[in-house]
Design an enzyme around this catalytic site. Structure first.
Site, short mmCIF file in Angstrom:
data_model
loop_
_atom_site.label_atom_id
_atom_site.label_comp_id
_atom_site.label_asym_id
_atom_site.label_seq_id
_atom_site.Cartn_x
_atom_site.Cartn_y
_atom_site.Cartn_z
N TYR A 1 -9.55 14.03 11.32
CA TYR A 1 -10.16 15.29 11.53
C TYR A 1 -9.58 16.30 10.40
CZ TYR A 1 -11.58 19.67 13.64
OH TYR A 1 -12.32 20.86 13.70
N ASP B 1 -3.39 15.73 4.52
CA ASP B 1 -3.87 16.52 5.48
C ASP B 1 -2.68 16.69 6.41
OD1 ASP B 1 -4.81 18.33 7.46
OD2 ASP B 1 -6.67 17.59 7.66
N LYS C 1 -1.27 25.54 11.11
CA LYS C 1 -0.64 25.58 12.44
C LYS C 1 0.63 25.91 12.54
CE LYS C 1 -4.16 22.39 13.98
NZ LYS C 1 -4.73 22.39 15.32
C1 LIG Z 1 -5.55 17.38 10.74
C2 LIG Z 1 -6.06 18.63 10.82
N1 LIG Z 1 -6.90 18.97 9.71
C3 LIG Z 1 -7.48 20.31 9.58
C4 LIG Z 1 -7.70 20.85 10.91
C5 LIG Z 1 -8.50 22.36 10.83
O1 LIG Z 1 -7.55 23.40 11.13
P1 LIG Z 1 -8.33 24.83 11.89
O2 LIG Z 1 -8.58 24.33 13.34
O3 LIG Z 1 -6.96 25.67 11.78
O4 LIG Z 1 -9.20 25.08 11.04
C6 LIG Z 1 -6.98 20.44 12.26
C7 LIG Z 1 -7.22 21.24 13.46
O5 LIG Z 1 -7.03 20.75 14.39
C8 LIG Z 1 -6.22 19.35 12.00
O6 LIG Z 1 -5.72 18.65 13.11
#
Ligand SMILES: Cc1ncc(COP(=O)(O)O)c(C=O)c1O
Length: 400
Positions: free
Chosen positions: A142, A221, A249
């Protein structure tokens, strides 16, 4: 479901666009007996709209790492707020925080600030496309809500979806096949570094090597993982250097900032210098202040080691209690990010146990990876493990 929650859920659909928060799944969670609306939070706990307190293991889906009202963050933010929350010029704190991040994240050479994890991963994709002159992206996991990261979703144009290819986590052969199939067209591989039980041996290094062999950029990521597994995330923990990594986060303890960190060779290239990634609030001083405090406090309080310690104990204790109680609920993965799993055939009993924990004030999630904070005490962890045992015993008693 309480009357309060029912009233709030009814108001919800009349005024709020559903799609903006499906991950919170409040209707589904309320249906399972979970609280849907939080009133306030402090330390490692939140209170729902009926005044019930819960020890929180979801922590805003990851951002809270020091504790909700950590005094060091609150004081620094209050101080910064009095001096401005957004500026129309650059300010020295951007440089201070960028230099700090380059110091604490191994082999990071340059940093760019964003707001929200989705914006950071999108920034990394934009830069990879600029650098390679290629359009396609291989994703794994994700990466947020933006078009490139949600191929095939409602509202995402087909030509955009067609540029995103997806591979399964842990399958290096599939990644290599995909790169071969789209030879000379893939700008980057974007890899969510820790999924399921964690990466198979050599997998993350393999991703970097295979991407490079095909002229693609490798982006880790680390949105969920950074400042938890290690300051620099799984790349640091497993000793692998990607071309770029994205963070969000936990880097801000609940503020919205996010950033990319990576190699100068790419980020300072002529093409990347021209890529447009600006937004009114990117590099906002409140998020930067929060990042600064999070780094300093994790260092001062040995916060990464503490997350590992209490996370490992939680995994061990909860799993032992569930095994002894004949329940399939298990925490898998690594200490700082325990991930719950359960057998579908045993779902009802596992949910009964989780509801028993909620009734005792412990918010364990049924499906999503969970998180720890420095505000969780070792006694909190032991109490949680005891609550799991009690909830299993109670459910058994109810069936007699
Ligand atoms: C691995 C990962 N990448 C990107 C995101 C996207 O971040 P945001 O929800 O702050 O836009 C998330 C959110 O849960 C994530 O877990």
């Amino acid at each position: 479901m309480s009357k309060n929650t029912e009233v709030l859920l009814n108001r919800h659909d009349a005024v709020l666009v559903r799609g903006y928060m499906p991950h919170k799944n409040i209707f589904g969670m309320a249906g399972m007996g979970y609280p849907a609306f939080v009133q306030r939070a402090a330390g490692a706990r939140f209170w729902d709209v009926d005044g019930n307190a819960y020890l929180d293991y979801i922590l805003g889906f990851g951002p809270i790492v020091l504790g909700y009202d950590d005094p060091a963050v609150c004081n620094a933010i209050a101080d910064q707020m009095a001096r401005g929350t957004v500026y129309g010029l650059a300010h020295p704190k951007e440089l201070d925080v960028a230099e700090l991040l380059v110091e604490v994240i191994p082999r990071a050479e340059m940093v760019g600030f964003f707001l929200g994890g989705s914006a950071a991963t999108s920034g990394a994709v934009r830069l990879s496309r600029a650098y390679t002159g290629r359009d396609k992206v291989i994703v794994c996991g994700y990466h947020g809500w933006h078009d490139w990261a949600r191929p095939g979703d409602v509202g995402v144009p087909q030509p955009v979806s067609a540029l995103t290819l997806a591979v399964a986590y842990g399958d290096l052969d599939a990644l290599e096949d995909c790169l071969k199939q789209h030879d000379n067209q893939v700008a980057c591989v974007v890899m969510e570094t820790i999924q399921a039980g964690g990466p198979p041996e050599g997998f993350l290094q393999g991703c970097v090597d295979v991407a490079h062999a095909h002229g693609a950029v490798c982006v880790f990521d680390e949105t969920k993982v950074g400042f938890r597994v290690a300051m620099g995330g799984a790349g640091e923990y497993y000793g692998v250097t990607p071309d770029m990594a994205t963070y969000g986060k936990a880097c801000c303890n609940g503020y919205a900032g996010s950033f990319i960190a990576g190699k100068r060779e790419i980020l300072a290239s002529k093409a990347c210098r021209k890529a447009w990634m600006t937004a009114t609030a990117h590099g906002d001083p409140l998020s930067l202040t929060a990042i600064e405090v999070v780094v300093r406090e994790l260092q001062r309080r040995d916060g990464i080691a503490y997350q590992w310690k209490i996370g490992n104990r939680l995994i061990e204790g909860v799993n032992a209690a569930c095994e002894a109680g004949g329940l399939s609920y298990r925490l898998i993965g690594i200490g700082p990010m325990p991930r719950p799993v359960m057998a579908e055939s045993d779902r009802t009993r596992c949910l009964n146990m989780l509801r028993g924990c909620l009734a005792r004030g412990y918010y364990l999630h049924p499906t999503h990876p969970m998180f720890l904070s420095l505000a969780h005490t070792e006694a909190d962890i032991e109490d949680t493990i005891a609550a799991v045992g009690e909830a299993i015993a109670e459910a058994r008693g109810n069936h007699r």
